[in-house]
Design an enzyme around this catalytic site. Structure first.
Site, PDB file in Angstrom:
ATOM      1  N   LYS A 196     -10.016 -27.270 -18.804  1.00 56.67           N
ATOM      2  CA  LYS A 196     -10.864 -26.432 -19.660  1.00 56.67           C
ATOM      3  C   LYS A 196     -11.661 -25.511 -18.738  1.00 56.67           C
ATOM      4  CE  LYS A 196     -14.015 -26.568 -23.575  1.00 56.67           C
ATOM      5  NZ  LYS A 196     -14.956 -25.558 -23.071  1.00 56.67           N
ATOM      6  N   ARG A 224     -13.775 -13.562 -27.466  1.00 58.53           N
ATOM      7  CA  ARG A 224     -13.624 -14.464 -28.607  1.00 58.53           C
ATOM      8  C   ARG A 224     -14.516 -14.047 -29.771  1.00 58.53           C
ATOM      9  NH1 ARG A 224     -16.056 -18.542 -31.106  1.00 58.53           N
ATOM     10  NH2 ARG A 224     -14.737 -20.137 -32.063  1.00 58.53           N
ATOM     11  N   GLU A 240      -4.828 -30.381 -20.400  1.00 60.82           N
ATOM     12  CA  GLU A 240      -4.996 -29.146 -19.641  1.00 60.82           C
ATOM     13  C   GLU A 240      -6.432 -29.016 -19.154  1.00 60.82           C
ATOM     14  OE1 GLU A 240      -1.940 -26.026 -21.733  1.00 60.82           O
ATOM     15  OE2 GLU A 240      -3.810 -26.393 -22.773  1.00 60.82           O
ATOM     16  N   ASP A 273     -14.059 -22.718 -17.198  1.00 63.49           N
ATOM     17  CA  ASP A 273     -15.426 -22.318 -17.533  1.00 63.49           C
ATOM     18  C   ASP A 273     -15.595 -20.839 -17.187  1.00 63.49           C
ATOM     19  OD1 ASP A 273     -17.997 -22.415 -18.356  1.00 63.49           O
ATOM     20  OD2 ASP A 273     -18.764 -23.582 -16.680  1.00 63.49           O
ATOM     21  N   SER A 281     -12.888 -23.082 -32.159  1.00 62.12           N
ATOM     22  CA  SER A 281     -13.633 -23.919 -31.221  1.00 62.12           C
ATOM     23  C   SER A 281     -12.970 -25.282 -31.190  1.00 62.12           C
ATOM     24  CB  SER A 281     -15.085 -24.059 -31.674  1.00 62.12           C
ATOM     25  OG  SER A 281     -15.710 -22.802 -31.753  1.00 62.12           O
ATOM     26  N   LEU A 282     -13.396 -26.125 -30.273  1.00 62.62           N
ATOM     27  CA  LEU A 282     -12.839 -27.470 -30.162  1.00 62.62           C
ATOM     28  C   LEU A 282     -13.919 -28.511 -30.393  1.00 62.62           C
ATOM     29  CD1 LEU A 282     -10.549 -27.129 -27.013  1.00 62.62           C
ATOM     30  CD2 LEU A 282      -9.823 -27.242 -29.398  1.00 62.62           C
ATOM     31  N   LYS A 317     -15.326 -33.541 -22.536  1.00 62.51           N
ATOM     32  CA  LYS A 317     -16.358 -32.951 -21.682  1.00 62.51           C
ATOM     33  C   LYS A 317     -16.760 -33.923 -20.581  1.00 62.51           C
ATOM     34  CE  LYS A 317     -17.899 -29.414 -23.033  1.00 62.51           C
ATOM     35  NZ  LYS A 317     -17.448 -28.021 -22.851  1.00 62.51           N
ATOM     36  N   CYS A 362     -50.942 -15.372 -30.860  1.00 65.10           N
ATOM     37  CA  CYS A 362     -51.929 -14.691 -31.713  1.00 65.10           C
ATOM     38  C   CYS A 362     -53.307 -15.346 -31.669  1.00 65.10           C
ATOM     39  CB  CYS A 362     -51.433 -14.637 -33.158  1.00 65.10           C
ATOM     40  SG  CYS A 362     -51.359 -16.257 -33.975  1.00 65.10           S
ATOM     41  N   CYS A 403     -52.551 -20.785 -30.909  1.00 64.17           N
ATOM     42  CA  CYS A 403     -51.258 -20.143 -30.684  1.00 64.17           C
ATOM     43  C   CYS A 403     -51.290 -19.317 -29.404  1.00 64.17           C
ATOM     44  CB  CYS A 403     -50.906 -19.247 -31.875  1.00 64.17           C
ATOM     45  SG  CYS A 403     -49.378 -18.290 -31.648  1.00 64.17           S
ATOM     46  N   CYS A 414     -48.251 -12.954 -36.539  1.00 56.37           N
ATOM     47  CA  CYS A 414     -47.975 -13.562 -35.238  1.00 56.37           C
ATOM     48  C   CYS A 414     -46.690 -12.913 -34.707  1.00 56.37           C
ATOM     49  CB  CYS A 414     -47.808 -15.070 -35.388  1.00 56.37           C
ATOM     50  SG  CYS A 414     -47.463 -15.923 -33.835  1.00 56.37           S
ATOM     51  N   ASP A 417       0.831  -1.214   0.000  1.00 55.55           N
ATOM     52  CA  ASP A 417       0.000   0.000   0.000  1.00 55.55           C
ATOM     53  C   ASP A 417       0.860   1.255   0.000  1.00 55.55           C
ATOM     54  OD1 ASP A 417      -2.274  -1.516   0.003  1.00 55.55           O
ATOM     55  OD2 ASP A 417      -2.617  -1.368   2.172  1.00 55.55           O
ATOM     56  N   TYR A 468      -3.107 -20.092 -21.829  1.00 54.59           N
ATOM     57  CA  TYR A 468      -2.734 -21.421 -22.303  1.00 54.59           C
ATOM     58  C   TYR A 468      -2.258 -21.463 -23.747  1.00 54.59           C
ATOM     59  CZ  TYR A 468      -7.608 -20.770 -23.677  1.00 54.59           C
ATOM     60  OH  TYR A 468      -8.775 -20.235 -24.164  1.00 54.59           O
ATOM     61  N   CYS A 486     -47.781 -22.668 -35.678  1.00 53.77           N
ATOM     62  CA  CYS A 486     -48.751 -21.609 -35.909  1.00 53.77           C
ATOM     63  C   CYS A 486     -48.611 -21.179 -37.368  1.00 53.77           C
ATOM     64  CB  CYS A 486     -48.502 -20.428 -34.984  1.00 53.77           C
ATOM     65  SG  CYS A 486     -49.526 -18.976 -35.396  1.00 53.77           S
TER      66      CYS A 486
END
Length: 671
Positions: free
Chosen positions: A123, A144, A121, A125, A80-81, A315, A412, A409, A431, A36, A227, A425
């Site tokens: 992944k 991204r 590695e 989130d 993407s993977l 995953k 509508c 619907c 609509c 500080d 990474y 519909c």
């Protein structure tokens, strides 16, 4: 002043060193009070001199409220993977990679690729970050986005103290990818005093990084792990281990778990071991990433349209929970399909609060024994980032209230039609959700790419300016827009400018924007490439269309019916009258085999000033050249731009022809 600037520079370097040890290495070197004091001294000098150096840690705290996010084009695409969710998926990926390596080695016995080895590695989130450093200075940070263009969030990322504002590597431009996250312990502490507690760490991080007020980002105390080096105009790596060491040496926070393995069997064992300990980390992970270690092998394997062939995301198995089914809401989409959405008693699954679950149709409801399930206990499953699904009832008893399909619907009131297993519909001209959805789809990024437009904008224009069809957008006037709530002068001007800019789409994007039933981006691109004319396509017969690859009878009939519909033709005619001019790409010309690049293997290296390397590669391929990423004895030509590195050196060693004059390149390209 010079003395003060030197003192400030020394303070910045010292504070940055202590920050690196504290936030990246988790090894504090001084007490909070000592830190500080250093920080206060730096702020005092900045106030006295009126100078704030660009890499000062005082710039992390968040400045003024930003007006909006600017688009940022990545120097290298963020891919993407592909996904693997079990043993069979993983082995199928490995078999494909091994076959490509074997094929290459059979054709290049003098320069074979090494045996496959791997890296595993975590992944994370959170929200993907792409940082740009120039001469060692952090000059941009972006999301991204679609992989090629993201949103600039530099002010927000600067608030993350584990992100270095300056790095030791100063020899050129660098793009580094990582993940912005909120640690679970930080989320817990934040929620103890928050007026509005945050639901989960992933949304907390993503929301903070996409908040226009960087002070909000700073309050979330985010973290980041890195990474990958996605782009460099100079540095290269032999393998992933070298890349990780480079990241560490440049003070980036690297994943606490990076495992290098020599066999796919060892990889699978490691995946199971880490999966069993996923809940012990102080952050969310939604899987693991398996990559091939060797960089030359990565270059040879290359990419599909969507994924690198040298990596796969493993995953985790879906997580399940028990909760109560509270109700079913029927929603209308832009195609008129009416689908059920289940509302459930909120339940936490893997750090995410679940309140809604998907249901496909009444057949799905019956198959899962949910016909009499309102108010009953049910099993639900959340798999990766997909909206959770209902698996079935906890008991077999019909102990709940009945779920009934609507006959009209919900929007509508028009009588619904059953087509196959789904309700529709048919009132597509009056609509509201269908029309709003069609307008929002028309303006979306992959369609007409009308900037600043959203579904909320479509709803507002529908409700307040009677916009009922995409063609109505081109009749909007400034005086009408500026009167709308949340619209001011600037927003109205921006929307009109974006509409004007959208008037010259490529034909494939225009066809996708029209929302032709049963067609997606791949089909509309195929139609545009084949017909290269909107008029010709509109007159095509189903028989003609079915001669194209991947277009069967159902899709062909959908396309013909769409263009025969008077309402659709009227809409298209109005757009064309307003100045919308879809542009078809020129058909590829016959290659002149006498040009100097025909049949040659060419490598591009360094930075070109008059065109990008991607543009140069496309032009070379049109001339019949094969553009590759690595220099070998089979390379015919190396095109060397500024700051060319080891590829140029290798070309010189092999005696390969080198073109290092960009004007000469332009002349040879015939331009």
């Amino acid at each position: 002043m010079p003395d003060a600037l030197e003192t400030m520079q020394a303070l910045i370097e010292e504070i940055s060193k202590h920050n690196y040890h504290y936030y990246t290495l988790d090894e504090p070197t001084i007490s909070d009070a000592e830190w500080d004091a250093l920080y206060a001294k730096l702020m005092e000098l900045e106030a006295e001199t009126g100078v704030v150096l660009p890499h000062s840690p005082t710039q992390r705290i968040g400045g003024e409220l930003l007006k909006g996010f600017e688009p940022h084009k990545h120097l290298a695409r963020l891919w993407s993977l592909d996904k693997a969710q079990n043993h069979e998926d993983l082995m199928a990926w490995h078999t494909r990679a091994q076959k490509l390596v074997n094929d290459y080695n059979a054709k290049h016995p003098d320069e074979p690729l090494p045996p496959l080895s791997f890296v595993v590695e975590l992944k994370f989130d959170g929200l993907t970050l792409n940082l740009t450093y120039d001469g060692g200075e952090l000059v941009q940070a972006a999301t991204r986005g679609n992989g090629q263009v993201g949103e600039g969030i530099l002010a927000q990322v600067k608030t993350i103290k584990s992100v270095p504002l300056r790095i030791p590597y100063t020899e050129g431009i660098l793009e580094v990818q990582g993940e912005g996250i909120m640690n679970l312990s930080v989320l817990e502490k934040y929620n103890e005093t928050a007026a509005e507690p945050l639901k989960n760490a992933r949304n907390a991080a993503a929301g903070a990084l996409r908040n226009l007020n960087p002070k909000v980002t700073a309050e979330r105390r985010l973290n980041a792990y890195f990474y990958n080096v996605g782009y460099s105009d100079n540095v290269q790596f032999r393998d992933h281990r070298e890349m990780v060491e480079f990241l560490r040496a440049n003070q980036f926070r690297v994943s606490p778990l990076v495992e290098f393995l020599d066999s796919i069997e060892s990889v699978e064992e490691e995946l199971q071991r880490i999966a069993s300990m996923r809940n012990t980390f102080d952050f969310l992970i939604d899987g693991l990433v398996v990559k091939i270690n060797d960089m030359r092998t990565r270059e040879v394997l290359g990419y599909t349209d969507k994924f690198p062939r040298w990596a796969v995301a493993y995953k985790f198995e879906a997580e399940e929970a028990v909760t109560t089914l509270l109700g079913v809401q029927w929603n209308v989409g832009r195609t008129g399909k009416v689908t059920p959405l289940a509302r459930v008693e909120p339940v936490d699954i893997a750090g995410v609060t679940v309140q809604n679950c998907t249901l496909n149709n009444m057949d799905d409801i019956a198959r899962k024994n949910l016909t009499h399930a309102l108010g009953s206990l049910i099993y639900i499953r959340r798999s990766n980032d997909v909206i959770p699904e209902i698996l079935g009832k906890v008991t077999e008893d019909a102990d709940g209230q009945e779920i009934t399909a609507p006959s009209v619907c919900p929007s509508c009131g028009h009588t619904l039609e059953l087509r196959g297993a789904h309700l529709f519909c048919p009132n597509r001209l009056d609509c509201r959700p269908q029309l709003v959805g069609r307008i929002a789809h028309f303006a979306s990024r992959d369609a007409m790419d009308i900037e600043t437009f959203s579904e909320k904008t479509a709803e507002q224009l529908y409700d307040e300016l009677s916009v009922r069809d995409p063609s109505d957008l081109y009749d909007l006037k400034f005086d009408d827009l500026v009167k709308l709530d949340r619209f001011g002068t600037k927003k109205a001007e921006n929307l009109l400018a974006a509409l004007e800019k959208s008037k010259t789409p490529d034909l494939a994007s225009f066809l996708f924007a029209l929302g032709i039933p049963n067609t997606g981006k791949t089909t509309t691109k195929e139609l545009a490439d084949h017909y290269r004319s909107l008029d010709k396509l509109m007159e095509a017969t189903a028989e003609e269309l079915m001669t194209l690859p991947d277009i069967g009878g159902i899709v062909a009939d959908s396309i013909v019916r769409f263009f025969q519909d008077p309402a659709m033709r009227r809409s298209i005619e109005r757009m064309l009258a307003a100045g919308v001019t879809p542009i078809a790409e020129e058909a590829p010309a016959a290659v002149d085999e006498s040009n100097p690049f025909f049949g040659k293997t060419v490598v591009l290296t360094g930075t070109l000033t008059t065109m990008s390397r991607d543009d140069a590669a496309k032009r070379l391929e049109k001339l019949g050249a094969k553009v590759t990423g690595s220099v070998s004895k089979k390379t015919d030509i190396v095109i060397a731009g500024e700051s060319a590195g080891s590829k140029l050196t290798k070309a010189q060693e092999f005696g390969i022809r080198i073109i290092d004059d960009e004007q000469e390149l332009i002349r040879l390209l015939g331009e």
